[in-house]
Design a protein around this motif. Structure first.
Motif, PDB file in Angstrom:
ATOM      1  N   PHE A 259       0.828  -1.208   0.000  1.00  0.00           N
ATOM      2  CA  PHE A 259       0.000   0.000   0.000  1.00  0.00           C
ATOM      3  C   PHE A 259       0.864   1.261   0.000  1.00  0.00           C
ATOM      4  CE2 PHE A 259      -2.202   3.427   2.280  1.00  0.00           C
ATOM      5  CZ  PHE A 259      -3.388   3.508   1.581  1.00  0.00           C
ATOM      6  N   PHE A 260       1.782   1.369   0.947  1.00  0.00           N
ATOM      7  CA  PHE A 260       2.555   2.605   1.065  1.00  0.00           C
ATOM      8  C   PHE A 260       3.588   2.747  -0.050  1.00  0.00           C
ATOM      9  CE2 PHE A 260       0.997   2.318   5.499  1.00  0.00           C
ATOM     10  CZ  PHE A 260       0.376   3.562   5.558  1.00  0.00           C
ATOM     11  N   ALA A 261       4.090   1.639  -0.569  1.00  0.00           N
ATOM     12  CA  ALA A 261       4.973   1.717  -1.738  1.00  0.00           C
ATOM     13  C   ALA A 261       4.214   2.280  -2.930  1.00  0.00           C
ATOM     14  CB  ALA A 261       5.541   0.343  -2.058  1.00  0.00           C
ATOM     15  N   LYS A 262       2.953   1.879  -3.072  1.00  0.00           N
ATOM     16  CA  LYS A 262       2.138   2.379  -4.175  1.00  0.00           C
ATOM     17  C   LYS A 262       1.820   3.860  -3.985  1.00  0.00           C
ATOM     18  CE  LYS A 262      -0.004   1.690  -8.068  1.00  0.00           C
ATOM     19  NZ  LYS A 262       0.743   1.312  -9.282  1.00  0.00           N
ATOM     20  N   ILE A 263       1.569   4.272  -2.746  1.00  0.00           N
ATOM     21  CA  ILE A 263       1.342   5.693  -2.469  1.00  0.00           C
ATOM     22  C   ILE A 263       2.564   6.505  -2.883  1.00  0.00           C
ATOM     23  CG2 ILE A 263       0.989   7.407  -0.647  1.00  0.00           C
ATOM     24  CD1 ILE A 263      -1.488   5.709  -1.363  1.00  0.00           C
ATOM     25  N   ASN A 264       3.736   6.029  -2.536  1.00  0.00           N
ATOM     26  CA  ASN A 264       4.967   6.735  -2.907  1.00  0.00           C
ATOM     27  C   ASN A 264       5.095   6.835  -4.421  1.00  0.00           C
ATOM     28  OD1 ASN A 264       7.587   7.754  -3.140  1.00  0.00           O
ATOM     29  ND2 ASN A 264       8.300   6.635  -1.337  1.00  0.00           N
ATOM     30  N   ALA A 265       4.743   5.762  -5.118  1.00  0.00           N
ATOM     31  CA  ALA A 265       4.863   5.746  -6.575  1.00  0.00           C
ATOM     32  C   ALA A 265       3.841   6.659  -7.245  1.00  0.00           C
ATOM     33  CB  ALA A 265       4.696   4.312  -7.090  1.00  0.00           C
ATOM     34  N   LEU A 266       2.653   6.800  -6.654  1.00  0.00           N
ATOM     35  CA  LEU A 266       1.589   7.602  -7.261  1.00  0.00           C
ATOM     36  C   LEU A 266       1.708   9.086  -6.934  1.00  0.00           C
ATOM     37  CD1 LEU A 266      -1.499   5.303  -6.489  1.00  0.00           C
ATOM     38  CD2 LEU A 266      -0.451   5.678  -8.731  1.00  0.00           C
ATOM     39  N   LEU A 267       2.379   9.411  -5.836  1.00  0.00           N
ATOM     40  CA  LEU A 267       2.409  10.784  -5.347  1.00  0.00           C
ATOM     41  C   LEU A 267       3.494  11.595  -6.049  1.00  0.00           C
ATOM     42  CD1 LEU A 267       0.855  12.377  -3.128  1.00  0.00           C
ATOM     43  CD2 LEU A 267       2.722  11.794  -1.559  1.00  0.00           C
ATOM     44  N   LEU A 304      -0.959   1.511  15.848  1.00  0.00           N
ATOM     45  CA  LEU A 304      -0.052   2.439  15.158  1.00  0.00           C
ATOM     46  C   LEU A 304       1.350   1.855  15.019  1.00  0.00           C
ATOM     47  CD1 LEU A 304      -1.186   5.843  16.679  1.00  0.00           C
ATOM     48  CD2 LEU A 304      -1.562   5.013  14.373  1.00  0.00           C
ATOM     49  N   SER A 305       1.712   0.972  15.938  1.00  0.00           N
ATOM     50  CA  SER A 305       3.034   0.337  15.861  1.00  0.00           C
ATOM     51  C   SER A 305       3.149  -0.580  14.649  1.00  0.00           C
ATOM     52  CB  SER A 305       3.312  -0.460  17.142  1.00  0.00           C
ATOM     53  OG  SER A 305       2.325  -1.454  17.346  1.00  0.00           O
ATOM     54  N   GLU A 306       2.011  -0.938  14.034  1.00  0.00           N
ATOM     55  CA  GLU A 306       2.045  -1.741  12.817  1.00  0.00           C
ATOM     56  C   GLU A 306       2.102  -0.882  11.564  1.00  0.00           C
ATOM     57  OE1 GLU A 306      -0.534  -5.658  13.512  1.00  0.00           O
ATOM     58  OE2 GLU A 306      -1.615  -3.866  14.183  1.00  0.00           O
ATOM     59  N   VAL A 307       1.821   0.406  11.711  1.00  0.00           N
ATOM     60  CA  VAL A 307       1.768   1.313  10.563  1.00  0.00           C
ATOM     61  C   VAL A 307       3.072   2.080  10.388  1.00  0.00           C
ATOM     62  CG1 VAL A 307       0.541   3.255   9.510  1.00  0.00           C
ATOM     63  CG2 VAL A 307      -0.724   1.547  10.831  1.00  0.00           C
ATOM     64  N   PHE A 308       3.586   2.653  11.473  1.00  0.00           N
ATOM     65  CA  PHE A 308       4.753   3.526  11.359  1.00  0.00           C
ATOM     66  C   PHE A 308       5.981   2.853  10.759  1.00  0.00           C
ATOM     67  CE2 PHE A 308       2.660   6.765  13.936  1.00  0.00           C
ATOM     68  CZ  PHE A 308       3.192   7.925  13.394  1.00  0.00           C
ATOM     69  N   PRO A 309       6.336   1.628  11.135  1.00  0.00           N
ATOM     70  CA  PRO A 309       7.523   1.006  10.529  1.00  0.00           C
ATOM     71  C   PRO A 309       7.402   0.865   9.015  1.00  0.00           C
ATOM     72  CG  PRO A 309       6.876  -0.185  12.512  1.00  0.00           C
ATOM     73  CD  PRO A 309       5.771   0.773  12.203  1.00  0.00           C
ATOM     74  N   ILE A 310       6.185   0.591   8.526  1.00  0.00           N
ATOM     75  CA  ILE A 310       5.996   0.429   7.089  1.00  0.00           C
ATOM     76  C   ILE A 310       6.111   1.772   6.380  1.00  0.00           C
ATOM     77  CG2 ILE A 310       4.528  -0.581   5.315  1.00  0.00           C
ATOM     78  CD1 ILE A 310       5.445  -2.534   7.483  1.00  0.00           C
ATOM     79  N   VAL A 311       5.566   2.820   6.997  1.00  0.00           N
ATOM     80  CA  VAL A 311       5.690   4.171   6.432  1.00  0.00           C
ATOM     81  C   VAL A 311       7.163   4.562   6.346  1.00  0.00           C
ATOM     82  CG1 VAL A 311       5.175   6.613   6.815  1.00  0.00           C
ATOM     83  CG2 VAL A 311       3.410   4.896   7.220  1.00  0.00           C
ATOM     84  N   GLU A 312       7.915   4.241   7.377  1.00  0.00           N
ATOM     85  CA  GLU A 312       9.350   4.558   7.386  1.00  0.00           C
ATOM     86  C   GLU A 312      10.073   3.832   6.252  1.00  0.00           C
ATOM     87  OE1 GLU A 312      10.346   3.316  11.284  1.00  0.00           O
ATOM     88  OE2 GLU A 312       9.392   5.032  12.271  1.00  0.00           O
ATOM     89  N   ASN A 313       9.724   2.564   6.077  1.00  0.00           N
ATOM     90  CA  ASN A 313      10.372   1.784   5.010  1.00  0.00           C
ATOM     91  C   ASN A 313       9.996   2.275   3.625  1.00  0.00           C
ATOM     92  OD1 ASN A 313      11.742   0.053   6.761  1.00  0.00           O
ATOM     93  ND2 ASN A 313      10.045  -1.416   6.863  1.00  0.00           N
ATOM     94  N   ALA A 314       8.841   2.957   3.512  1.00  0.00           N
ATOM     95  CA  ALA A 314       8.394   3.495   2.221  1.00  0.00           C
ATOM     96  C   ALA A 314       8.982   4.874   1.943  1.00  0.00           C
ATOM     97  CB  ALA A 314       6.868   3.562   2.179  1.00  0.00           C
ATOM     98  N   SER A 315       9.845   5.361   2.842  1.00  0.00           N
ATOM     99  CA  SER A 315      10.518   6.663   2.675  1.00  0.00           C
ATOM    100  C   SER A 315       9.522   7.814   2.560  1.00  0.00           C
ATOM    101  CB  SER A 315      11.437   6.643   1.446  1.00  0.00           C
ATOM    102  OG  SER A 315      12.438   5.652   1.578  1.00  0.00           O
ATOM    103  N   LEU A 316       8.479   7.778   3.383  1.00  0.00           N
ATOM    104  CA  LEU A 316       7.483   8.841   3.411  1.00  0.00           C
ATOM    105  C   LEU A 316       7.586   9.621   4.720  1.00  0.00           C
ATOM    106  CD1 LEU A 316       4.438   6.832   2.002  1.00  0.00           C
ATOM    107  CD2 LEU A 316       5.583   8.746   0.861  1.00  0.00           C
TER     108      LEU A 316
END
Length: 424
Positions: A259-267, A304-316
């Motif tokens: 999900f967040f990788a796709k957000i990065n790609a679309l934004l 939130l602890s399941e969301v933030f690490p993924i956001v960090e890995n997506a460079s957002l």
């Protein structure tokens, strides 16, 4: 009633639960002062079923009429008591073991690959527009409203929510906006009415897709607002702004990276996203087995602890974070009130068992936001640290600006489009 009585002695730490068993015998379980509930069980098999999986079988028994309430007690009273004692339930040895097993199955419970995601969405959102019109607001927004005042109507509170989200998006003329999980289209139409932006909404619900495009056509905005029956993962464009309201709960933890990788790609490089989602303030867990089976297959509200690490890995960048804590409880109370007012019409569309299922869903969900661990969060994301102003006063300023403009600019949403003049 053994072994259920053993579980209830450990479970009821606040309030009093009086259980009338299938033979008419009364069992009383009490803790600290709190709600008092009288419950009747008419099926002996519930003694073992409720012991093994109370969260699943209590809902099923209520749907089927095998579990009912007496002496002035209501489902709301019972679910309030249940929510207040929910933590105690998790400390019971058997329940701890079952929850551990369930956490190990999260990947399968929350599987939402392309294709399966549409099936899961159709299970809930394609029940029929006529049904949802009976308890949602006039714009048919099926997500948490924003109550600025306690006496706000549901319509006012949902308008407040649209205004708040629009303010966080920092809209400007000419921007391309993507709405992921666009529902019945009210947010996209609000954004296009308030600013000269181009909006694409994507949904997996056929019912929502058809009505959304019809609403855009009636408003005369179909040249700037369009809705597609499409999985967001199939998009390959760039957008200046992305918004998603009430869709992230259907992604599944093991799809967050996707999900967040796709957000990065679309934004776009200087773009902004606003993510509106249910979450909870407690550690990671699993979705209610009853909710997963009957209401939202594949859904899960994350810690939130399941969301933030993924956001960090997506460079957002997380450029803003806000929590709406009690607003969804208020929203669900409004929905339940309207649902009950139209119960006969809903029973005519479906049946009484369906009504009891949805009553259980609406009230139990309200209790999770009122006395449980659920909340709603707004996460603003960007690829650049300065994509949004570095002082968040702009959110309040824009809300005031939009409120002053709404009377004039939103008139298009309530009036039929002007007739087209054909020359020749």
């Amino acid at each position: 009633m053994f072994p259920l009585s053993h579980l209830l002695k450990s479970f009821v730490r606040t309030g009093t639960l009086k259980v009338v068993d299938a033979d008419g015998k009364v069992h009383v379980f009490s803790g600290a002062p709190g709600p008092k509930v009288t419950m009747r069980l008419t099926d002996r098999s519930l003694y073992h079923k409720l012991f093994l999986n109370p969260e699943l079988h209590a809902g099923e028994a209520y749907m089927d009429g095998r579990l009912s309430f007496e002496e002035g007690s209501t489902l709301r009273d019972f679910l309030t008591l249940f929510s207040m004692n929910r933590i105690a339930l998790g400390t019971y040895p058997l329940q701890k073991m079952l929850r551990s097993v369930s956490r190990g199955l999260k990947r399968f419970q929350q599987a939402n690959p392309v294709g399966k995601a549409q099936q899961n969405v159709a299970h809930h959102y394609d029940l029929g527009n006529d049904f949802y019109k009976l308890f949602l607001d006039e714009g048919m927004q099926y997500s948490c409203a924003y109550f600025i005042n306690d006496d706000d109507t549901l319509e006012q509170a949902q308008r407040n929510k649209l205004r708040l989200i629009a303010s966080k998006l920092q809209l400007k003329p000419g921007l391309k906006v993507l709405d992921i999980g666009s529902g019945w289209g009210d947010l996209a139409l609000y954004l296009a009415a308030m600013e000269d932006v181009d909006v694409t909404g994507v949904t997996l619900s056929k019912e929502q897709h058809a009505l959304s495009n019809e609403k855009a056509r009636r408003a005369g905005l179909s040249h700037r607002v369009r809705f597609e029956l499409l999985d967001y993962r199939k998009l390959d464009q760039h957008f200046d702004r992305i918004v998603s309201v009430g869709m992230f709960e259907h992604v599944g933890v093991h799809h967050y990276g996707e999900f967040f990788a796709k957000i990065n790609a679309l934004l776009s490089d200087d773009g902004l996203m606003v993510l509106h989602s249910i979450g909870h303030m407690s550690p990671p867990g699993t979705a209610s087995p009853w909710l997963r089976k009957y209401i939202f297959p594949g859904a899960y509200s994350p810690a939130l602890s399941e969301v933030f690490p993924i956001v960090e890995n997506a460079s957002l960048w997380v450029t803003d974070l806000e929590f709406l804590r009690v607003h969804y409880a208020k929203t669900l109370a409004h929905w339940h009130q309207r649902f009950e007012a139209n119960r006969a019409a809903i029973a005519a569309l479906y049946d009484e068992r369906f009504c009891r299922m949805w009553e259980f869903y609406l009230v139990s969900a309200e209790m999770m936001f009122r006395t449980g661990s659920q909340l709603v969060f707004h996460m603003q994301l960007a690829r650049k640290r300065d994509a949004a102003p570095i002082v968040r006063d702009y959110i309040t300023d824009l809300q005031r600006h939009y409120r002053a403009q709404e009377g004039e600019r939103l008139a298009v949403l309530t009036q039929p489009p002007a007739a087209t003049v054909v020359e020749g």
